[in-house]
Design a protein around this motif. Structure first.
Motif, short mmCIF file in Angstrom:
data_model
loop_
_atom_site.label_atom_id
_atom_site.label_comp_id
_atom_site.label_asym_id
_atom_site.label_seq_id
_atom_site.Cartn_x
_atom_site.Cartn_y
_atom_site.Cartn_z
N MET A 1 0.82 -1.40 0.11
CA MET A 1 -0.08 -0.01 -0.11
C MET A 1 0.77 1.28 -0.05
SD MET A 1 -3.23 -0.80 2.61
CE MET A 1 -2.36 -1.06 4.09
N THR A 2 0.22 2.26 -0.59
CA THR A 2 1.14 3.68 -0.60
C THR A 2 0.91 4.03 0.75
OG1 THR A 2 -1.00 4.81 -0.90
CG2 THR A 2 0.34 3.85 -3.02
N PRO A 3 1.81 5.28 1.19
CA PRO A 3 1.64 5.77 2.42
C PRO A 3 0.44 6.27 2.69
CG PRO A 3 3.90 6.24 1.37
CD PRO A 3 3.14 5.52 0.36
N GLU A 4 -0.12 7.00 2.12
CA GLU A 4 -1.49 7.46 2.08
C GLU A 4 -2.61 6.49 2.42
OE1 GLU A 4 0.42 8.07 -0.48
OE2 GLU A 4 0.84 10.01 -0.65
N GLN A 5 -2.31 5.33 1.62
CA GLN A 5 -3.52 4.16 1.88
C GLN A 5 -3.25 3.66 3.32
OE1 GLN A 5 -2.61 1.66 -1.52
NE2 GLN A 5 -4.35 2.24 -2.47
N GLU A 6 -1.79 3.43 3.78
CA GLU A 6 -1.40 2.83 5.15
C GLU A 6 -1.94 4.02 6.22
OE1 GLU A 6 -0.10 0.47 6.30
OE2 GLU A 6 1.19 -0.55 4.61
N GLU A 7 -1.99 5.28 6.02
CA GLU A 7 -2.32 6.27 7.05
C GLU A 7 -3.76 6.12 6.96
OE1 GLU A 7 -2.68 11.04 7.53
OE2 GLU A 7 -1.46 10.13 6.10
N LEU A 8 -4.61 5.83 6.00
CA LEU A 8 -6.01 5.85 5.74
C LEU A 8 -6.61 4.43 6.85
CD1 LEU A 8 -8.88 6.94 5.04
CD2 LEU A 8 -8.48 5.60 2.76
N ALA A 9 -5.59 3.28 6.40
CA ALA A 9 -6.15 2.16 7.08
C ALA A 9 -5.78 2.31 8.68
CB ALA A 9 -5.10 0.90 6.49
N GLU A 10 -4.76 2.95 9.28
CA GLU A 10 -4.47 2.99 10.40
C GLU A 10 -5.71 4.07 11.01
OE1 GLU A 10 -3.15 3.00 14.17
OE2 GLU A 10 -2.68 1.68 12.45
N ARG A 11 -6.21 5.17 10.28
CA ARG A 11 -7.24 5.60 11.00
C ARG A 11 -8.73 4.92 10.94
NH1 ARG A 11 -6.74 11.40 7.30
NH2 ARG A 11 -4.99 11.92 8.28
N ALA A 12 -8.69 4.11 10.06
CA ALA A 12 -9.93 3.16 10.14
C ALA A 12 -9.95 2.06 11.16
CB ALA A 12 -9.97 2.42 8.58
N ARG A 13 -8.69 1.44 11.45
CA ARG A 13 -8.53 0.60 12.69
C ARG A 13 -8.57 1.37 13.95
NH1 ARG A 13 -4.40 -1.71 9.32
NH2 ARG A 13 -2.83 0.05 10.00
N GLN A 14 -8.34 2.64 14.09
CA GLN A 14 -8.56 3.21 15.21
C GLN A 14 -9.98 3.70 15.59
OE1 GLN A 14 -6.15 7.07 15.06
NE2 GLN A 14 -4.43 5.94 15.04
N VAL A 15 -10.75 4.11 14.40
CA VAL A 15 -12.12 4.38 14.45
C VAL A 15 -13.00 3.03 14.66
CG1 VAL A 15 -14.27 4.75 12.95
CG2 VAL A 15 -12.24 6.19 12.61
N VAL A 16 -12.56 1.88 14.08
CA VAL A 16 -13.10 0.79 14.54
C VAL A 16 -13.09 0.24 15.96
CG1 VAL A 16 -13.39 -1.90 14.04
CG2 VAL A 16 -13.46 -0.30 12.14
N ALA A 17 -11.79 0.37 16.47
CA ALA A 17 -11.54 0.16 17.83
C ALA A 17 -12.26 0.86 18.81
CB ALA A 17 -10.18 0.41 18.21
N GLU A 18 -12.48 2.15 18.49
CA GLU A 18 -13.32 3.16 19.21
C GLU A 18 -14.52 2.92 19.24
OE1 GLU A 18 -14.54 6.25 21.77
OE2 GLU A 18 -12.51 5.24 21.48
N ALA A 19 -15.36 2.66 17.99
CA ALA A 19 -16.36 2.07 17.76
C ALA A 19 -16.82 0.78 18.43
CB ALA A 19 -16.85 2.05 16.37
N ALA A 20 -15.83 -0.10 18.82
CA ALA A 20 -16.26 -1.10 19.47
C ALA A 20 -16.20 -1.11 21.17
CB ALA A 20 -15.00 -2.28 19.15
N ARG A 21 -15.26 -0.03 21.59
CA ARG A 21 -15.44 0.29 22.79
C ARG A 21 -16.70 0.93 23.12
NH1 ARG A 21 -14.25 4.47 26.19
NH2 ARG A 21 -14.13 6.04 24.49
N GLN A 22 -17.18 1.76 22.39
CA GLN A 22 -18.37 2.53 22.42
C GLN A 22 -19.64 1.46 22.51
OE1 GLN A 22 -19.10 5.69 23.61
NE2 GLN A 22 -16.86 6.09 23.56
N LEU A 23 -19.57 0.55 21.73
CA LEU A 23 -20.68 -0.38 21.67
C LEU A 23 -20.70 -1.28 23.02
CD1 LEU A 23 -22.85 -1.67 19.92
CD2 LEU A 23 -21.20 -3.19 18.97
N ILE A 24 -19.59 -1.66 23.49
CA ILE A 24 -19.39 -2.30 24.72
C ILE A 24 -20.09 -1.59 26.07
CG2 ILE A 24 -17.98 -3.45 26.40
CD1 ILE A 24 -16.18 -3.92 23.95
#
Length: 265
Positions: A1-24
């Motif tokens: 992946m390009t650096p831009e795609q890596e950065e977007l993927a990392e942001r997505a992981r953070q968003v998902v982790a926070e969404a899981a925490r809020q759901l719990i």
């Protein structure tokens, strides 16, 4: 992946982790997993459970987004690029989406021949597809409607249905017939024989598109005056390219007979 795609993927992981925490946090205790006999309760298991629900929600939202994109005109290559998979991967995930999102017959296109021919024949080109295999029919229709190669398409399930359409005085004659060999009621061999012995239909170019590479089938098709015989490739991309090459030759290179428009009055 390009650096831009890596950065977007990392942001997505953070968003998902926070969404899981809020759901719990928002899940009532009564709805959470019961502790085991030893009273064991795992935060990791709770997170996994939340991620499972999020994953299902993402799949449902993705299906809705893909459907909306298809209705706006997106094809499988575009859906695949958006989802990060191949054209075939997108088709497996959302089968039949692109074709069913468009009117089945006829498709409302207004494309004509190459610029050289536009002044001579200023009308939409139509294809009669005679094919009983729904999966192959969808692939052929997709190939003819993507990449700006859209044509008006009619489909018949067998030779009998094709002749009913062709002999209906209220329908326009197609500019090209693409037919399979092996079909119920009237197969492609029989249909080809009828077409080429009918003075009103014999000038319509006919291309046999089939899985058979048997020399007898090939010889017989040309004896029946088929204009071309093409074997269906097994590879998906080759299949699409083959169909588009047929379209390109007959509608952009070859000069074919002009048929009068049927008089609907």
């Amino acid at each position: 992946m390009t650096p831009e795609q890596e950065e977007l993927a990392e942001r997505a992981r953070q968003v998902v982790a926070e969404a899981a925490r809020q759901l719990i946090l928002r899940t009532p205790v009564a709805d959470q997993d019961e502790p085991g006999p030893d009273g064991f309760r795992s935060d990791a298991l709770a997170s996994l459970r939340a991620l499972a629900f999020l994953g299902r929600a993402v799949e449902e939202c993705a299906a809705l987004a893909a459907q909306a994109a298809a209705q706006e005109g997106a094809n499988y290559p575009q859906l695949g690029r958006a989802w990060g998979v191949s054209r075939q991967g997108a088709r497996k995930r959302w089968p039949g989406l692109v074709i069913t999102a468009r009117p089945a017959r006829p498709l409302p296109h207004h494309q004509t021949r190459s610029p050289l021919m536009n002044g001579l024949v200023p009308r939409t080109y139509t294809v009669l597809l005679v094919e009983d295999d729904m999966a192959d029919a969808m692939l052929i229709e997709e190939a003819l409607t993507e990449e700006g190669m859209a044509r008006g398409i009619q489909r018949a399930d067998d030779g009998v249905a094709a002749l009913e359409y062709l002999r209906d005085p209220l329908t326009d004659r197609p500019d090209l017939i693409v037919l399979d060999l092996n079909m119920p009621r009237m197969n492609g061999r029989e249909l080809l024989n009828v077409l080429k012995n009918d003075p009103d239909l014999s000038t319509i170019p006919c291309v046999v598109l089939t899985t058979s590479a048997a020399p007898d089938d090939i010889d017989d098709a040309y004896r029946q005056h088929a204009n071309a015989y093409v074997t269906k490739p097994v590879n998906l991309d080759d299949f699409i390219e083959t169909v588009q090459s047929i379209d390109s030759f007959f509608f952009d290179t070859a000069v074919t007979p002009r048929h009068p428009i049927a008089d609907a009055g």
